[in-house]
Motif scaffolding. Structure first.
Motif, PDB file in Angstrom:
ATOM      1  N   THR A 173     -43.940  -9.527  58.646  1.00  0.00           N
ATOM      2  CA  THR A 173     -43.185 -10.307  59.452  1.00  0.00           C
ATOM      3  C   THR A 173     -41.841 -10.137  59.905  1.00  0.00           C
ATOM      4  O   THR A 173     -40.695  -9.955  60.482  1.00  0.00           O
ATOM      5  N   HIS A 198     -38.765 -12.747  60.287  1.00  0.00           N
ATOM      6  CA  HIS A 198     -39.561 -13.113  61.518  1.00  0.00           C
ATOM      7  C   HIS A 198     -40.240 -14.394  60.946  1.00  0.00           C
ATOM      8  O   HIS A 198     -40.506 -14.552  60.355  1.00  0.00           O
ATOM      9  N   ARG A 199     -40.121 -15.466  62.010  1.00  0.00           N
ATOM     10  CA  ARG A 199     -41.187 -16.578  61.679  1.00  0.00           C
ATOM     11  C   ARG A 199     -42.281 -16.609  62.426  1.00  0.00           C
ATOM     12  O   ARG A 199     -41.316 -16.519  64.056  1.00  0.00           O
ATOM     13  N   GLU A 239     -39.087 -15.900  67.024  1.00  0.00           N
ATOM     14  CA  GLU A 239     -40.272 -17.716  66.312  1.00  0.00           C
ATOM     15  C   GLU A 239     -40.644 -17.106  67.668  1.00  0.00           C
ATOM     16  O   GLU A 239     -40.980 -17.437  69.048  1.00  0.00           O
TER      17      GLU A 239
END
Length: 421
Positions: free
Chosen positions: A297, A300-301, A341
């Motif tokens: 990721t 990043h979420r 997100e």
């Protein structure tokens, strides 16, 4: 257009030109033969008619008590106005016209009549030649020699003349008709040759296009794993403490790259019609969770919400499609300098939605976003990831659409028919 496709298209043009030239040569030869045959035919027909007149008229020529030529029987025994019959004597120093009807269909020049008669006497047989009338009309002359009463050498010739302008006009019309017909047939053969050459090289163009797509897909799918492998190798070299973990991840990533290569080859075979997707029942929710776990990721979420659902699909191809959608959201689904997100949702009706909070997709690009080498951003992406995902969806009878996400970014919706019990 690639260089190989350009060469194939040049080959198509050459094949079309060769087919057209071959057809044109054959048609021109046939047209020339037909024109020549028609010209000889009507001339021979006219010559036979004129020769018949002279053959019928010659027996009517006689001599009087003084041995001079007597044409009274000719005047009384045969119609000499049409065609024109002229008697020419060659006993003097030069040919002399001794009889000519007062009124005639055509008016040949005296010099042409005398020249034809002299040639017939010299050859000793009937001859035919073209000439012009005093009015400039094209006429045909047939001269047949006649002998004296004692059967000695020819004393002169009987010359028949007829107007051939009507036959010439008909011949010209036929010539123009054949030329026009040949031009039309050559154009038709060019179109047919272009169509046939296109059908002939279409398999080659398809193979070239599939090869280019395969290379592009391979470059797209292997770029990120290759970069990750290098990063893991550099980490293992610098940090002894994390070497074991980095090597373990390297092994997993190498296995993943092998799976990617197998998937690429499988897709290439299916695109070529050699094989079909290996469909089998599988849990879409578990596959999505596995893809998220295997994806770096980078800060990043990523949130995942799933419901159990079974679909019938090729696991490798579907994994690639989900990974491409997730990777697209991680790259494009955030503002510069801020973490993305991303939210993945799997519902029981076989639908996967991927939402991000990025700038979204402009409406004018929505229809072309899934085309190859099209991207909705200026990040330098090749745009292949979404096209591959769309291809996988359609290969399984599903759909892939893009709309606006409730989070303000883009929402990609992949729908497959769930398996019913």
């Amino acid at each position: 257009m690639t260089a190989a496709e350009a060469r194939a298209r040049r080959l198509r043009r050459r094949l079309t030109a060769l087919f057209t030239l071959t057809s044109a040569a054959g048609l021109i030869a046939l047209a020339a033969f037909a024109i020549r045959t028609d010209d000889d035919s009507w001339r021979n027909r006219l010559d036979d008619a004129l020769n018949l007149q002279t053959s019928r008229a010659i027996p009517l020529l006689g001599t009087d008590e003084k041995g001079k030529l007597d044409v009274r029987a000719l005047e009384e025994g045969i119609e000499t106005e049409c065609p024109l019959l002229t008697v020419v004597a060659t006993t003097a120093t030069k040919p002399t016209i001794v009889y000519r009807p007062r009124r005639a269909c055509v008016g040949p020049r005296n010099e042409d009549i005398e020249e034809a008669a002299a040639a017939a006497v010299k050859e000793g047989e009937a001859i035919a030649t073209d000439a012009l009338s005093e009015e400039g009309q094209e006429i045909r002359l047939v001269a047949e020699p006649y002998t004296a009463a004692d059967g000695a050498a020819p004393e002169g010739a009987l010359v028949a003349a007829a107007d051939m302008s009507a036959d010439q006009a008909a011949h010209r019309r036929l010539t123009l008709l054949l030329i026009g017909g040949c031009a039309g047939l050559v154009a038709l053969s060019a179109a047919a040759g272009h169509l046939l050459s296109g059908r002939a090289i279409r398999p080659a163009l398809t193979a070239l296009r599939q090869q280019e797509e395969f290379l592009a897909d391979a470059a797209h799918d292997l770029r990120t794993p290759a970069a990750s492998l290098r990063l893991l190798a550099e980490t293992a070299l610098r940090d002894d403490a994390s070497r074991d973990a980095a090597l373990e991840r390297t092994v997993r990533l190498a296995d993943r790259m092998g799976d990617l290569i197998d998937g690429l080859l499988t897709r290439a075979r299916m695109a070529a019609g050699v094989s079909a997707p290996d469909r089998q029942p599988m849990r879409l929710d578990q596959l999505v969770e596995a893809v998220v776990d295997d994806t770096e990721t980078g800060g990043h979420r990523v949130a995942v919400r799933t419901e159990p659902v079974v679909v019938v699909a090729d696991p490798d191809l579907l994994r690639r499609a989900v990974a491409n959608l997730l990777g697209n959201a991680l790259v494009h689904g955030h503002a510069p300098g801020r973490p993305a997100e991303v939210e993945l949702t799997v519902t029981a009706d076989g639908t996967l939605t991927v939402d991000d909070a990025g700038p979204g997709v402009p409406r004018e690009l929505a229809d072309s976003l899934f085309q190859r080498f099209r991207s909705g951003s200026a990040s330098g992406s090749s745009g292949l990831g979404l096209s591959i995902a769309s291809w996988v969806a359609h290969a399984h009878g599903g759909t892939l659409d893009v709309t606006t996400s409730p989070h303000g970014g883009a929402r990609f919706t992949l729908h497959l028919e769930p398996r019913t019990k």
